[in-house]
Design a protein around this motif. Sequence first.
Motif, PDB file in Angstrom:
ATOM      1  N   ARG A 345     -33.260 -23.461  16.047  1.00 53.28           N
ATOM      2  CA  ARG A 345     -34.371 -24.207  16.656  1.00 53.28           C
ATOM      3  C   ARG A 345     -34.936 -23.458  17.867  1.00 53.28           C
ATOM      4  O   ARG A 345     -35.391 -24.070  18.831  1.00 53.28           O
ATOM      5  CB  ARG A 345     -33.902 -25.597  17.067  1.00 53.28           C
ATOM      6  CG  ARG A 345     -33.363 -26.428  15.918  1.00 53.28           C
ATOM      7  CD  ARG A 345     -32.732 -27.717  16.417  1.00 53.28           C
ATOM      8  NE  ARG A 345     -33.715 -28.639  16.964  1.00 53.28           N
ATOM      9  CZ  ARG A 345     -33.393 -29.752  17.630  1.00 53.28           C
ATOM     10  NH1 ARG A 345     -32.122 -30.061  17.849  1.00 53.28           N
ATOM     11  NH2 ARG A 345     -34.342 -30.552  18.085  1.00 53.28           N
ATOM     12  N   GLU A 346     -34.944 -22.147  17.805  1.00 51.11           N
ATOM     13  CA  GLU A 346     -35.414 -21.369  18.949  1.00 51.11           C
ATOM     14  C   GLU A 346     -36.920 -21.469  19.149  1.00 51.11           C
ATOM     15  O   GLU A 346     -37.428 -21.162  20.234  1.00 51.11           O
ATOM     16  CB  GLU A 346     -35.003 -19.899  18.802  1.00 51.11           C
ATOM     17  CG  GLU A 346     -33.513 -19.665  18.974  1.00 51.11           C
ATOM     18  CD  GLU A 346     -33.166 -18.194  19.031  1.00 51.11           C
ATOM     19  OE1 GLU A 346     -33.678 -17.506  19.940  1.00 51.11           O
ATOM     20  OE2 GLU A 346     -32.389 -17.724  18.176  1.00 51.11           O
ATOM     21  N   LEU A 398     -45.403 -19.240  21.538  1.00 47.36           N
ATOM     22  CA  LEU A 398     -45.908 -18.173  20.673  1.00 47.36           C
ATOM     23  C   LEU A 398     -47.199 -18.657  20.023  1.00 47.36           C
ATOM     24  O   LEU A 398     -47.292 -19.824  19.613  1.00 47.36           O
ATOM     25  CB  LEU A 398     -44.903 -17.824  19.573  1.00 47.36           C
ATOM     26  CG  LEU A 398     -43.495 -17.399  19.989  1.00 47.36           C
ATOM     27  CD1 LEU A 398     -42.586 -17.321  18.775  1.00 47.36           C
ATOM     28  CD2 LEU A 398     -43.521 -16.059  20.697  1.00 47.36           C
ATOM     29  N   ASP A 399     -48.193 -17.761  19.904  1.00 45.94           N
ATOM     30  CA  ASP A 399     -49.397 -18.142  19.168  1.00 45.94           C
ATOM     31  C   ASP A 399     -49.211 -17.836  17.688  1.00 45.94           C
ATOM     32  O   ASP A 399     -48.137 -17.384  17.257  1.00 45.94           O
ATOM     33  CB  ASP A 399     -50.629 -17.453  19.741  1.00 45.94           C
ATOM     34  CG  ASP A 399     -50.568 -15.922  19.646  1.00 45.94           C
ATOM     35  OD1 ASP A 399     -49.779 -15.389  18.823  1.00 45.94           O
ATOM     36  OD2 ASP A 399     -51.307 -15.258  20.400  1.00 45.94           O
ATOM     37  N   THR A 403     -47.492 -13.674  19.317  1.00 49.99           N
ATOM     38  CA  THR A 403     -47.506 -13.157  20.680  1.00 49.99           C
ATOM     39  C   THR A 403     -46.874 -14.171  21.632  1.00 49.99           C
ATOM     40  O   THR A 403     -47.263 -15.345  21.649  1.00 49.99           O
ATOM     41  CB  THR A 403     -48.944 -12.861  21.138  1.00 49.99           C
ATOM     42  OG1 THR A 403     -49.527 -11.904  20.241  1.00 49.99           O
ATOM     43  CG2 THR A 403     -48.952 -12.295  22.552  1.00 49.99           C
ATOM     44  N   ALA A 404     -45.897 -13.710  22.406  1.00 45.96           N
ATOM     45  CA  ALA A 404     -45.184 -14.603  23.323  1.00 45.96           C
ATOM     46  C   ALA A 404     -45.922 -14.687  24.649  1.00 45.96           C
ATOM     47  O   ALA A 404     -46.374 -13.676  25.192  1.00 45.96           O
ATOM     48  CB  ALA A 404     -43.760 -14.109  23.541  1.00 45.96           C
ATOM     49  N   GLU A 405     -46.036 -15.897  25.182  1.00 43.40           N
ATOM     50  CA  GLU A 405     -46.667 -16.133  26.465  1.00 43.40           C
ATOM     51  C   GLU A 405     -45.804 -17.112  27.259  1.00 43.40           C
ATOM     52  O   GLU A 405     -45.172 -18.003  26.691  1.00 43.40           O
ATOM     53  CB  GLU A 405     -48.070 -16.725  26.289  1.00 43.40           C
ATOM     54  CG  GLU A 405     -49.054 -15.834  25.551  1.00 43.40           C
ATOM     55  CD  GLU A 405     -49.569 -14.683  26.400  1.00 43.40           C
ATOM     56  OE1 GLU A 405     -49.314 -14.700  27.624  1.00 43.40           O
ATOM     57  OE2 GLU A 405     -50.243 -13.801  25.847  1.00 43.40           O
ATOM     58  N   VAL A 447     -49.225 -24.114  17.590  1.00 41.24           N
ATOM     59  CA  VAL A 447     -48.531 -23.332  18.604  1.00 41.24           C
ATOM     60  C   VAL A 447     -47.039 -23.506  18.380  1.00 41.24           C
ATOM     61  O   VAL A 447     -46.591 -24.539  17.872  1.00 41.24           O
ATOM     62  CB  VAL A 447     -48.937 -23.787  20.027  1.00 41.24           C
ATOM     63  CG1 VAL A 447     -48.504 -25.221  20.297  1.00 41.24           C
ATOM     64  CG2 VAL A 447     -48.380 -22.858  21.080  1.00 41.24           C
ATOM     65  N   TRP A 448     -46.258 -22.468  18.701  1.00 42.91           N
ATOM     66  CA  TRP A 448     -44.804 -22.532  18.553  1.00 42.91           C
ATOM     67  C   TRP A 448     -44.185 -22.539  19.954  1.00 42.91           C
ATOM     68  O   TRP A 448     -44.302 -21.573  20.715  1.00 42.91           O
ATOM     69  CB  TRP A 448     -44.289 -21.332  17.757  1.00 42.91           C
ATOM     70  CG  TRP A 448     -44.513 -21.498  16.282  1.00 42.91           C
ATOM     71  CD1 TRP A 448     -43.604 -21.875  15.339  1.00 42.91           C
ATOM     72  CD2 TRP A 448     -45.742 -21.288  15.570  1.00 42.91           C
ATOM     73  NE1 TRP A 448     -44.177 -21.929  14.092  1.00 42.91           N
ATOM     74  CE2 TRP A 448     -45.493 -21.576  14.205  1.00 42.91           C
ATOM     75  CE3 TRP A 448     -47.031 -20.909  15.953  1.00 42.91           C
ATOM     76  CZ2 TRP A 448     -46.479 -21.474  13.226  1.00 42.91           C
ATOM     77  CZ3 TRP A 448     -48.018 -20.822  14.993  1.00 42.91           C
ATOM     78  CH2 TRP A 448     -47.735 -21.101  13.649  1.00 42.91           C
TER      79      TRP A 448
END
Length: 468
Positions: A345-346, A398-399, A403-405, A447-448
Motif C-alpha cells: 500500500r505504498e 505521484l502524477d 513523477t513524484a512530488e 493522483v497516487w
Amino acid sequence: MNRNEEYKALRDSLVETPSQLAYTVTKAVKRKKASRKRTRILGIPAGSLAVCFVAFMLLVNLFPPFARACGGVPVLRELAKAVTWSPSLSAAVEDEYVQSVGQEQRKNGITARVEYLIVDQKQLNVFYTLDTDQYGQLDADGAVTLPDGGDGYSSSSGSYGTPNGDLRQLTVDFVDRDMPEGLTLTLNVYQSAYDENGIAMESAEETMEDTYFKVQTHDPKILAVFTFDLTFDPWFTAQGETVAVGKTFQLDSQTLTLKQAEIYPTHLRLDLGYDPDNTAWLTGLDFYVENERGERFVPVTNGISATGEENSPSMVTYWMDTTYFSNSKELKLYITQARWLEKSREKIRLNLATEEHDPLPDGTELAGIQHLERGYLLTFREKQYREGWMYSLWNGHLDAGGTAESFSSSVSSYGYQEPDTGEYLDGSVSGFFYETVPLPDYHGTEVWLKPVFTRVTDFSAPAAISIR
C-alpha cells in the motif's frame, strides 16, 4: 572551580596517558560526572516563551535540587531558562556540562554575542543573543560551514520570535560523521515580520487559495551578517558511548534488530535493522527507556525524532532523551506503538472527479475534494493516535506519469467547514482531526498519494528489549 574545570585540570595533569590506561581514565571521569547527577525533570515541548517561563518557575519552585543548581551558578540561570523544553539539555546545564564562549560583534547598530555551547560527538547547540537600539524585533537565519567544506549534518532553529537580548538557540546534528574540532557560524540578521508576541506587523488579507497555493518566499532585507569561528574543547567532543546490543525480536509479525544504542550527553539514538522479508516498513514508534530505578526516558519532543535510510521508507534511527547523566547500570526499551507502511500500500490511487479511491490508511476518511481555479484541495479526516496529537499523514504524491512530488504545504485542524453546506465539523470530540493538502495546477484526473503509514498497532503489553 566548577566540575568542568576540575575535569579539565585532571585531564591537563595527565600530560601523557599510557595507552593501556586511556579507556580507564575516560571511564572514571564519566563515572564521576554521572555519580553526582541530581534528579532529572521531564521538560516541555518548545513553544511560546511564556510557557517556557512558567515551566522554569515550576521547576525552580517545586524542585529544590534544580533551584540550587541554577542558584549556585548565576551565569547559567538564563541558559537554564532557555532549555526547559529539553530534559537532556536541562540535565547538561544542571551538571555544568557547558562550554562558555563570550564572542561578541557589533555591526550596523546590531550586537550579536555567542554565549555558550553544549556539544558532544554528534550534536552542537549554540546559544547566542541579538540586540539593537536602532531596529525593532530581530530574527536571524543561521548556517554553519565545516573546516573541510563537507556535509553530513542538519541544522535547525526554534528561536524565531525570541525577544531581543534573550538567548536564542541553533542546533546542528551530525548523522554520518563526528563533530569536527570547530566550525564557522554565520548569522544573517534581519528585522522580523512579527513582533515579540508573534503578531504580524503588516498583515494583508489572504483568500483560501492564497493560503494553500501561494508560493511562500523568505527573502528579507539583511541588516547585518556576523561570522563566528567556534572552536570546541576536545574534552566535550569526545563524550559519548556506543552500547552494542544486537538483539533480534518480533514486533507485530515483523522481524527487527536493535543493533546498538548511542548515548551522548545531548541525546540518545537507537539504531534498528530490518529483515528484508518483512511485509511492512516501520515508519514510526512510540516508546520509552527505563533504568533499574524506574526512571523513564522518552523520545525527543522538539527537533529530530527519527532518521531514515536512502533506499526505503523505514526509519532506522530513533532519537530520545539522554540517559548519560543518570548513572544507569541497566536500560530496557519498551515499545508501546508501531506505525507501519505496508509494502502493498505504498501508493493509493484517488480519482479527483468521482472521489473513488483505493483503501485509505486505517482510521482515515476522505472528507472532500475542492476543485478551485488554482488547483485541488484534498481534505482527510484522520485519527489521533495520541491525545492532542496532529500529524502529517501524506509524504507526497505521484502524477499519472509517475513523477513524484512533495506537498508544498499541509494544514491540520480539529475543525472543518464543508464548502457546499457550510456545516462545521468538529473532530476533536471523537478523537479525529482534519488535514488539507494542495495539488496546485494539477490537470490529471487521478493522483497516487504516498502515505507515511497505513496501519498502527498499539501494544497493551509493551514489547521489552534489554539494552544493557
